[in-house]
Write an enzyme that holds these catalytic residues in place. Structure first.
Site, PDB file in Angstrom:
ATOM      1  N   ASN A   1      26.675 -19.059 -15.586  1.00 19.49           N
ATOM      2  CA  ASN A   1      25.685 -20.100 -15.900  1.00 19.49           C
ATOM      3  C   ASN A   1      24.302 -19.456 -15.794  1.00 19.49           C
ATOM      4  OD1 ASN A   1      24.031 -22.322 -16.066  1.00 19.49           O
ATOM      5  ND2 ASN A   1      24.666 -23.221 -14.103  1.00 19.49           N
TER       6      ASN A   1
ATOM      7  N   LYS B   1      21.523 -20.742 -16.594  1.00 21.28           N
ATOM      8  CA  LYS B   1      20.471 -21.743 -16.328  1.00 21.28           C
ATOM      9  C   LYS B   1      19.295 -21.533 -17.300  1.00 21.28           C
ATOM     10  CE  LYS B   1      22.125 -21.929 -11.635  1.00 21.28           C
ATOM     11  NZ  LYS B   1      21.932 -22.415 -10.302  1.00 21.28           N
TER      12      LYS B   1
ATOM     13  N   HIS C   1      26.589 -30.608 -13.476  1.00 16.54           N
ATOM     14  CA  HIS C   1      26.082 -29.620 -12.511  1.00 16.54           C
ATOM     15  C   HIS C   1      25.189 -30.347 -11.510  1.00 16.54           C
ATOM     16  CE1 HIS C   1      23.932 -26.225 -10.811  1.00 16.54           C
ATOM     17  NE2 HIS C   1      24.919 -25.457 -11.262  1.00 16.54           N
TER      18      HIS C   1
ATOM     19  N   GLU D   1      22.454 -29.627 -10.260  1.00 10.91           N
ATOM     20  CA  GLU D   1      21.018 -29.650 -10.593  1.00 10.91           C
ATOM     21  C   GLU D   1      20.720 -30.782 -11.569  1.00 10.91           C
ATOM     22  OE1 GLU D   1      20.684 -25.519 -11.736  1.00 10.91           O
ATOM     23  OE2 GLU D   1      20.890 -24.919  -9.640  1.00 10.91           O
TER      24      GLU D   1
ATOM     25  N   GLU E   1      31.695 -26.943  -6.538  1.00  6.70           N
ATOM     26  CA  GLU E   1      30.448 -26.261  -6.205  1.00  6.70           C
ATOM     27  C   GLU E   1      29.745 -26.991  -5.063  1.00  6.70           C
ATOM     28  OE1 GLU E   1      28.879 -23.651  -9.581  1.00  6.70           O
ATOM     29  OE2 GLU E   1      28.005 -25.624  -9.829  1.00  6.70           O
TER      30      GLU E   1
ATOM     31  N   GLY F   1      22.920 -21.058  -5.004  1.00  8.74           N
ATOM     32  CA  GLY F   1      21.645 -20.339  -4.985  1.00  8.74           C
ATOM     33  C   GLY F   1      21.109 -20.058  -3.592  1.00  8.74           C
TER      34      GLY F   1
ATOM     35  N   SER G   1      27.054 -19.157  -4.824  1.00  8.22           N
ATOM     36  CA  SER G   1      26.768 -17.843  -4.236  1.00  8.22           C
ATOM     37  C   SER G   1      27.951 -16.880  -4.308  1.00  8.22           C
ATOM     38  CB  SER G   1      26.268 -17.998  -2.797  1.00  8.22           C
ATOM     39  OG  SER G   1      25.029 -18.698  -2.786  1.00  8.22           O
TER      40      SER G   1
HETATM   41  C1  PEP Z   1      25.562 -22.510 -10.159  1.00 11.08           C
HETATM   42  O1  PEP Z   1      24.395 -22.838 -10.331  1.00 11.08           O
HETATM   43  O2  PEP Z   1      26.465 -23.054 -10.793  1.00 11.08           O
HETATM   44  C2  PEP Z   1      25.842 -21.472  -9.168  1.00 11.08           C
HETATM   45  C3  PEP Z   1      27.059 -21.361  -8.737  1.00 11.08           C
HETATM   46  O3  PEP Z   1      24.766 -20.716  -8.763  1.00 11.08           O
HETATM   47  P1  PEP Z   1      24.828 -19.453  -7.750  1.00 11.08           P
HETATM   48  O4  PEP Z   1      26.007 -18.608  -8.129  1.00 11.08           O
HETATM   49  O5  PEP Z   1      23.532 -18.761  -7.957  1.00 11.08           O
HETATM   50  O6  PEP Z   1      24.977 -20.029  -6.382  1.00 11.08           O
END
Ligand code: PEP
Length: 251
Positions: free
Chosen positions: A9, A11, A95, A97, A167, A173, A210
């Site tokens: 992703n 973003k 997601h 976000e 997630e 992040g 992460s």
């Molecule tokens: C995400 O935004 O879907 C995600 C998993 O981000 P990160 O791997 O940076 O934690």
């Protein structure tokens, strides 16, 4: 046998020229589909159009969102048909976000999933609890409620053809990934809950939050983890390639 996927992703990162160059780098680093693992990249829309025009073979394209309607007066939105037309095969929905910033609800996510699937896109549906929900022992309650809401609007048939990404919001992040034990515990409960709804037991369950080259192998060794949704590390070609390789190494 369940399908395995590694999904990047991106973003809101990378201009068109950067995206084209970055995909070359991913390919040279070996971050490509193979050995039963499909590699999917979800770039921003502009880069998606540039990459779709190039006709990638070893990497599948996905989008980061779509609207629940086919066309019309929805300024700033994009439809599943437009994404399919641009070369997409997957779309990330729900997601955290977008749940946070666009206030997306489980019912809306289910409606989008239904429309996406009927337009030729496979939804990657995100679920996850906030830190305070985990700390107060409500992780399963929150995840089950999200599943119930999404299936309530999309139906079990749509969910059976989707991919689900667990997630935990506190892991996205932050550099603080769930441990393999924490992730496996939630994944097995998600699978059980989906099956109770009549959803196929072979729906791929991805972990996101992460994921790095350093923790991927432990996560992929878990019985109910079928791959990863990767944010930050999908913007580092060599590290993304290590994650892909760990997924390919799982037998
Ligand atoms: C995400 O935004 O879907 C995600 C998993 O981000 P990160 O791997 O940076 O934690």
């Amino acid at each position: 046998m369940r399908q395995r996927l590694i999904v990047g992703n991106w973003k809101m990162n990378l201009l068109q020229a950067e995206a084209l160059a970055f995909v070359d780098e991913l390919e040279s680093a070996g971050a490509v589909s193979g050995d039963g693992v499909e590699v999917v990249i979800c770039p921003p829309y502009t880069a998606l159009a540039a990459l779709g025009g190039r006709g990638l073979r070893s990497i599948t394209l996905g989008a980061q969102n779509c609207h629940a309607r086919q066309k019309g007066a929805f300024t700033g939105e994009i439809s599943a048909e437009m994404l399919t037309d641009a070369g997409c095969r997957y779309v990330i929905l729900g997601h955290s976000e977008r749940r946070r910033d666009q206030h997306e609800t489980d019912v809306e996510i289910g409606n989008k999933a239904n429309h996406a699937l009927h337009s030729g896109l496979r939804p990657i549906i995100c679920l996850g609890e906030q830190l305070e929900e985990r700390q107060s022992g409500r992780t399963h309650e929150v995840i089950n409620r999200q599943i119930d809401g999404i299936i309530g609007s999309a139906g079990a048939q749509v969910m059976s053809q989707a991919v689900v990404a667990y997630e935990p919001v506190w892991a996205i992040g932050t550099g603080l990934a769930a441990t393999a034990e924490q992730a496996q515990e939630v994944h097995s409960s998600i699978r059980e809950h989906l099956i109770k709804h009549g959803v196929s037991g072979t729906v791929p369950l991805l972990y996101g939050g992460s994921v790095t080259g350093g923790n991927a192998a432990d996560l992929f060794a878990c019985a109910d983890i079928d791959g990863a949704l990767v944010g930050g590390a999908s913007l580092k070609a060599p590290e993304f390639a290590v994650i892909v390789q760990h997924a390919r190494d799982v037998r």
